[in-house]
Structures are given as structure tokens and as C-alpha cells.
Design an enzyme around this catalytic site. Structure first.
Site, mmCIF file in Angstrom:
data_model
loop_
_atom_site.group_PDB
_atom_site.id
_atom_site.type_symbol
_atom_site.label_atom_id
_atom_site.label_comp_id
_atom_site.label_asym_id
_atom_site.label_seq_id
_atom_site.Cartn_x
_atom_site.Cartn_y
_atom_site.Cartn_z
ATOM 1 N N CYS A 9 74.662 106.301 82.825
ATOM 2 C CA CYS A 9 74.991 107.709 83.008
ATOM 3 C C CYS A 9 76.483 107.865 83.247
ATOM 4 O O CYS A 9 77.084 107.137 84.047
ATOM 5 C CB CYS A 9 74.193 108.290 84.172
ATOM 6 S SG CYS A 9 74.582 110.029 84.511
ATOM 7 N N CYS A 64 50.736 107.572 93.615
ATOM 8 C CA CYS A 64 52.075 108.155 93.710
ATOM 9 C C CYS A 64 53.116 107.049 93.639
ATOM 10 O O CYS A 64 53.021 106.040 94.345
ATOM 11 C CB CYS A 64 52.217 108.951 95.011
ATOM 12 S SG CYS A 64 53.862 109.675 95.242
ATOM 13 N N CYS A 103 71.013 78.939 131.019
ATOM 14 C CA CYS A 103 70.497 78.142 132.132
ATOM 15 C C CYS A 103 71.623 77.542 132.969
ATOM 16 O O CYS A 103 71.466 77.379 134.183
ATOM 17 C CB CYS A 103 69.572 77.048 131.610
ATOM 18 S SG CYS A 103 70.341 75.923 130.433
ATOM 19 N N HIS A 154 68.609 71.415 129.122
ATOM 20 C CA HIS A 154 68.345 72.452 130.122
ATOM 21 C C HIS A 154 68.964 72.051 131.458
ATOM 22 O O HIS A 154 68.860 70.898 131.893
ATOM 23 C CB HIS A 154 66.841 72.653 130.286
ATOM 24 C CG HIS A 154 66.480 73.694 131.297
ATOM 25 N ND1 HIS A 154 66.746 75.033 131.109
ATOM 26 C CD2 HIS A 154 65.889 73.595 132.514
ATOM 27 C CE1 HIS A 154 66.322 75.706 132.162
ATOM 28 N NE2 HIS A 154 65.803 74.855 133.029
#
EC number: 3.4.19.12
Length: 708
Positions: free
Chosen positions: A24, A169, A443, A585
Site C-alpha cells: 500500500c 469470527c 541471603c 546460601h
């Protein structure tokens, strides 16, 4: 033919373009091509399934399990040629096939045989409507829309005008109403995409019985009553009847309708383990999900990946199966924490918030070249001695809720890292307890505040001070870090040199970790935290990284002593804090209050105040080797005697009767912060209330014994 007739209209902006244009001129949209619907049946099929499984209602965000295609747009045919008029339309995907084809080229559905009741016009193209000679360019003209309305049907949900041949649809995927009953159902249907199974069955029944010309006449069997609305393209060609496919679809629909937000987060976490996405696991954990949750048969069916998922699998099983070592370190720690925890910071949120504000107010930045942040208050957290006055059963419950039992076991039993000396743990009352805290990258900061103030770094106050100190004093910390990394590599026989640009890149990464909440921190950050606290930090940790099979992967390098070497000694306190490190940890290691002792170590000058608690922290490991002192400069590096001398300068050290070099940690309840004392008392009152029931029961037993 007129000039207007040979142009093609853009389906988005309705601009009329010349036939030679492939896009377009106005909006650059692609020119529609072909005489059939330009929506690919394969895409539309996956789009249908995606919409049915769309987890937007769970507010869980995007999911790797759901792949909705929301980009489908209506496409318009430019004209009907005589060639296409002879083609037949597939009743499943509406694709126009050549007359000689006995199966649909796209979805492989069987071509319907001509029914005796069908008219010659409808036999060639199935449900395709008769073509009207309407200019496609004029169709988008607002004045002419009413004239072309006979070619369209309006969706009752989104009001979009669909082509007459469309069974659903194109925009919202809502089924086309074919009679009065179906229209009434569509009007009463909810706006969401979740469709009630009973309404769907009624709709199918009305369509199969009330539209004999559009569909083939009902057969002797009741196949038409369970006809599918759409077909999953990945199942086209699979062996099985339409009844089986319909049952499968309805089953998946029912499973999806029962799914809640936590369920979607769990499935996404499972996929995250397989694909290595830690964020999905963190999202599931933060929502309060159970790490030990197992996959059910319905969830495995919904995931639709038998090669990866199996019934009964947990996140840990998946991490082991796909060798996610980094995730295992977090998951294995989290699984052991499923018991309800109750630490002092959780009991009284109001006091906890006041303590956080107190910490923020006590943070100041030093003026001068070394503009590092520091805390003005010396606070050390200890467990109250009143715990020993509680009944044994209540004590056990208290320790289960406040301690990390797995960390305690790993540091005590699996490896003799803490409490390995009976002299320290028993006779000198210096047993260390590992407090439970949050996992992930926060931690370290949590454990530092727990060892001092007894709370979490929930508002990232300490992380912000860490980042600002690293940024404002980058030159000072960078020099120490670079020298230490070079020496550490050479001590292992790794002789290499890096360009300055490489050093700068690594340093920038360390700076970035400090600014990201939840990011894991390294040794350099512990060194900076020692300066913020103005006191030494002793880390007792495992020496090696290990896989879930127990295989050694490398050195951890965390264990050792971190001194605030960039401050003046007179500006710092000599009372250290202790942290434990296991499997990626950190945990706060705290002692229990005692009555104090007069002379428990050779050469020790102890405070005789009964209110003072003295904890002896060993500066050697179980093999009596001196702990490493991190981030020493080239001038400070030396042999073990020189490092011991340095430790005695920065810490209150003494040697026990057993010959163990220890550092003294001093704390006092009377001198402690009043808010911390009040928080601990409220937390302890929770367990004191359990005592009367136990005492009454014991008293009743005593009375029974006396009666006998």
C-alpha cells in the site's frame, strides 16, 4: 474495465493502489494475494488453541506454555474467478481445493460426498456462498457497506463483519450463530473466552439438527452431534476418530478452566527449569508456591511434552534430569524449608519497621577521600537465655521454626565446620546456631542484618548502602580486589595476566550485582559490608562446590576473615559477627546468651559484668589451620605468624586451654537496642503461652502418681 476496477483496495486504510503495487502506498501494508482466505490454516489452528489456553486471566504474564496469535487480521478477496468457482471448500479449514482432490491439501480432512438433498450450486463448494459481483474497492466505502451486508455476518461479541463462508469470527474466534437458539446463547455468553461446556454441547446439537443444507445430513450414528468446532492442526492426520479428538479437547478445556494463578505459575516454573529460566522459578516462589509440589496427570497432559515431564515430577526432579546445578542449589535449600517458620522479625511487623527506620537513620557517609557508608550503632543479636526455661517440647518447636536445620546439619555433621570443638561448644557455651532466612541473592544481606539487628534487609537499605559505597569508593576497593585476585590465582599455580580492560569489565560486573535486588553477591561485597558495619566478619563455609551427586566442582573461596582494613583501627569495633555458607546460601550464626565467665582463656581480659555475653569464635578450622584473611595488600601478605599478628590487632583474641585461637564476640542485653529487645520478648511470649498447657498436663500426671 475502468481505472477504478483494476485497482486494489488496501485492507487496512482502504486506499486504492495500482495493480503493479505490491504494498500500500499510504500505510505500506502488504497486498492481499490469492482467492482463498489469506489466513494460513496452520496459524489459525494454533491460534485457536492459544486463545483457549490464554493465561491472561491468571495475571501471570506471558507464559512459555501458551502461544496466542493475536495478529490475525481479516483478509478480503479481490474477486471470484471462474477457475476458483469450481473448487470445493474444506468444511474444517475452508481452504479451496481442486475438484479432483479427495482430501484437503492443508488439513488432510476427507472431502464430503455430495448429499442427495444438496443443490447443484452448493455441491461444488460446500458451504461457500454464491459470489456477488461487488467491487472490492467499493466494499470499504462507508456509503456502500449496507449494499454488501448480505455477504457478511456480524459477530455478536465484537461486532466484526465476517465473510459468509467464515464459521468463526476472525477477530475474537467466536462461533458463527446459525439459528435463533445459537444467537440467544451467544448473547448470554460471557465476554471472556472461557466457554461453558454445556452451552457448547447445546450449540453443537442445534447446529447439527437445524442447518441441514450447510452441513451433510445426519448419519445413522450420532457423529454429527459431537462434531468439533475447529481442529487442532497438529492432530490432523493422527489416527483417531473425531469423537476421540472431541473428548480430548473437552478434557483440556476442563483442566484449563480449573487452573488458578498458582497452577499456571507452577507449570511455567517447570518449563523454566527445562529451559533454564530462573525468573520463572523465582516468580513461583514469590507467590508462595510449594517447591515440593508434584506434577499431576492433568498437568502433564496440559504441558504436552512427554519427553520432559512425567507424573510425580517436582522442580527438583526436573533440575536433576536437565542438570541445572544452579537451580538445584536454590531448590534443595527451599524444599527443606516447607515447615512453618516463625522468626522474631515476623511476630511484630510494627517493631520490625521501626528497626528498619532506625537502621536507615544510623547509616552515614564519611567525609573525605574514602567516602564509605558506616553504621553508628554496635548491635549484636543473640538468642535469649530464657529459651532454656521452656519445656523440652516447646524448645524443639521453637528451634524448628527459627533455625535452618539443614544448614546446621551440613555445617556440623557432614563437615566439621562449626561447633567442632567440645571445649567451645559445651564448656564455654559458644555453640553457634544457624538462623533461617530468605533464599536467592538477598541471603547475604539478610544474614548480616540478622546477626546484628535480628531482621531482614526487606527494603534493601543495606544493599543500597553497599552499592553506594562501592560506587563512591570504587578506586579503593578496586585496588584491593585486583591485588587479591592476582595473588589468589598465583597461589594455585595459575600464572596469567589480564589487560586492564578485562579487569575493568569484571569490576563493572561486581558493581552491577550490588545494585540489583535478588542478585547473588561475592567475596568483595562481604569485604565492603565489613566496612559498613565497622567490624570484622568471619565466614564459616564449605570449602568445595558439589553437585547433587556429591561430585566436587570447585573451591568456594568464601571461608575466612574479612577485616575493615581501609578504616583506621580506632574507628572500628573488635567484636565480630559470624556467617555460615552452604550450597550458595548464607546464614547468620548466632549464640545463646550466657551469664559470662571471669577467666576462660589464656591471656583474656574479660568483662566481669554478668549481663555481658561472650562468644568465642574460632579463628582456625577443625584441622587447626588459621583461617585466611581476605583482601590483604602486598605489604600485609606474609606467613601464618604475620597473619595471626594482624588478627590480634583487629580482634580481641585469646587462646583457650585447649590451645584454640579464638576471637571474642561481646554482647549485652542491657546495652542492646531497646527495639531489638522488645521484638525478641514479643517473639518469646508466643512460646511462653504454650507452656501452661504442658505444665498442667505434667501436674495432672504428678497428682495421679501421688494418688497411687
Amino acid at each position: 474495465m475502468s481505472e477504478r476496477g483494476i485497482k486494489w483496495a488496501c485492507e487496512y486504510c482502504t486506499y486504492e493502489n495500482w495493480p503493479s503495487a505490491i504494498k500500500c502506498t499510504m500505510c505500506r501494508a502488504q497486498r492481499p494475494s490469492g482467492t482463498i482466505i489469506t489466513e494460513d490454516p496452520f496459524k489459525s489452528g494454533s491460534s485457536d488453541v492459544g486463545r483457549d489456553w490464554d493465561p491472561s486471566s491468571t495475571e501471570g504474564g506471558s507464559s512459555p506454555l501458551i502461544c496466542p496469535d493475536s495478529s490475525a487480521r481479516p483478509r478480503v478477496k479481490s474477486s471470484y474467478s471462474m477457475e476458483n468457482a469450481n473448487k470445493w471448500s474444506c468444511h474444517m479449514c475452508t481452504y479451496l481445493n481442486w475438484p479432483r482432490a479427495i482430501r484437503c491439501t492443508q488439513c488432510l480432512s476427507q472431502r464430503r460426498t455430495r448429499s442427495p438433498t444438496e443443490s447443484p450450486q452448493s455441491s461444488g463448494s460446500g458451504s461457500r456462498p454464491v459470489a456477488f459481483s461487488v467491487d472490492p474497492c467499493e466494499e470499504y466505502n462507508d456509503r456502500n457497506k449496507l449494499n454488501t451486508r448480505t455477504q457478511h455476518w456480524t459477530c455478536s461479541v465484537c461486532t466484526y463483519e465476517n465473510w459468509a463462508k467464515a464459521k468463526r469470527c476472525v477477530v475474537c474466534d467466536h462461533p458463527r450463530p446459525n439459528n435463533i437458539e445459537a444467537i440467544e446463547l451467544a448473547e448470554t455468553e460471557e465476554a471472556s473466552s472461557i466457554i461453558n461446556e454445556q452451552d457448547r454441547a447445546r450449540w453443537r446439537g442445534s447446529c447439527s439438527s437445524g442447518n441441514s443444507q450447510r452441513r451433510s445430513p445426519p448419519a445413522t450414528k450420532r457423529d454429527s452431534e459431537v462434531k468439533m468446532d475447529f481442529q487442532r492442526i497438529e492432530l490432523a492426520g493422527a489416527v483417531g476418530s473425531k469423537e476421540e479428538l472431541e473428548v480430548d479437547f473437552k478434557k483440556l478445556k476442563q483442566i484449563k478452566n480449573r487452573m488458578k494463578k498458582t497452577d499456571w505459575l507452577f507449570l511455567n516454573a517447570c518449563v523454566g527449569v527445562v529451559e533454564g529460566d530462573l525468573a520463572a522459578i523465582e516468580a513461583y516462589k514469590s507467590s508462595g508456591g510449594d517447591i515440593a509440589r508434584q506434577l499431576t496427570a492433568d498437568e502433564v497432559r496440559l504441558l504436552n511434552r512427554p519427553s520432559a515431564f512425567d507424573v510425580g515430577y517436582t522442580l527438583v526432579h526436573l533440575a536433576i534430569r536437565f542438570q541445572r546445578q544452579d537451580m538445584l542449589a536454590i531448590l534443595l535449600t527451599e524444599v527443606s524449608q516447607q515447615a512453618a517458620k516463625c522468626i522474631p522479625a515476623m511476630v511484630c511487623p510494627e517493631l520490625t519497621e521501626q528497626i528498619r527506620r532506625e537502621i536507615a537513620a544510623s547509616l552515614h557517609q564519611r567525609k573525605g577521600d574514602f567516602a564509605c557508608y558506616f553504621l553508628t550503632d554496635l548491635v549484636t543479636f543473640t538468642l535469649p537465655a530464657d529459651i532454656e526455661d521452656l519445656p523440652p517440647t516447646v524448645q524443639e518447636k521453637l528451634f524448628d521454626e527459627v533455625l535452618d536445620r539443614d544448614v546446621q546439619k551440613e555445617l556440623e555433621e557432614e563437615s566439621p565446620i562449626i561447633n567442632w570443638s567440645l571445649e567451645l561448644a559445651t564448656r564455654l557455651d559458644s555453640r553457634l546456631y544457624a538462623l533461617w532466612n530468605r533464599t536467592a541473592g538477598d541471603c547475604l544481606l539478610d544474614s548480616v542484618l540478622q546477626a546484628t539487628w535480628g531482621i531482614y534487609d526487606k527494603d534493601s537499605v543495606l544493599r543500597k548502602a553497599l552499592h553506594d559505597s562501592l560506587h563512591d569508593c570504587s578506586h579503593w576497593f578496586y585496588t584491593r580486589w585486583k591485588d587479591w585476585e592476582s595473588w589468589y590465582s598465583q597461589s594455585f599455580g595459575l600464572h596469567f595476566s589480564l589487560r586492564e580492560e578485562q579487569w575493568q569489565e569484571d569490576w563493572a560486573f561486581i558493581l552491577s550485582l550490588a545494585s540489583q535486588p535478588g542478585a547473588s553477591l561475592e567475596q568483595t561485597h562481604i569485604f565492603v559490608l565489613a566496612h559498613i558495619l565497622r567490624r570484622p566478619i568471619i565466614v564459616y563455609g564449605v570449602k568445595y562446590y558439589k553437585s547433587f551427586r556429591g561430585e566436587t566442582l570447585g573451591y568456594t573461596r568464601f571461608q575466612g576473615v574479612y577485616l575493615p582494613l581501609l578504616w583506621e583501627q580506632s574507628f572500628c569495633w573488635k567484636s565480630p559477627i559470624a556467617l555460615g555458607y552452604t550450597r550458595g546460601h548464607f546464614s547468620a550464626l548466632v549464640a545463646m546468651e550466657n551469664d559470662g565467665y571471669g577467666n576462660r582463656g589464656a591471656g583474656a581480659n574479660l568483662n566481669t559484668d554478668d549481663d555481658v555475653t561472650i562468644t568465642f569464635l574460632p579463628l582456625v578450622d577443625s584441622e587447626r589451620k588459621l583461617l585466611h584473611v581476605h583482601f590483604l595488600s602486598a605489604q600485609e601478605l606474609g606467613n601464618e605468624e604475620q597473619q595471626e599478628k594482624l588478627l590480634r590487632e583487629w580482634l580481641d583474641c585469646c587462646v583457650t586451654e585447649g590451645g584454640v585461637l579464638v576471637a571474642m564476640q561481646k554482647s549485652s542485653r542491657r546495652r542492646n537496642h531497646p527495639l531489638v529487645t522488645q521484638m525478641v520478648e514479643k517473639w518469646l511470649d508466643r512460646y511462653r503461652q504454650i507452656r501452661p498447657c504442658t505444665s498442667l498436663s505434667d501436674g495432672e500426671e504428678d497428682e495421679d502418681d501421688e494418688d497411687e
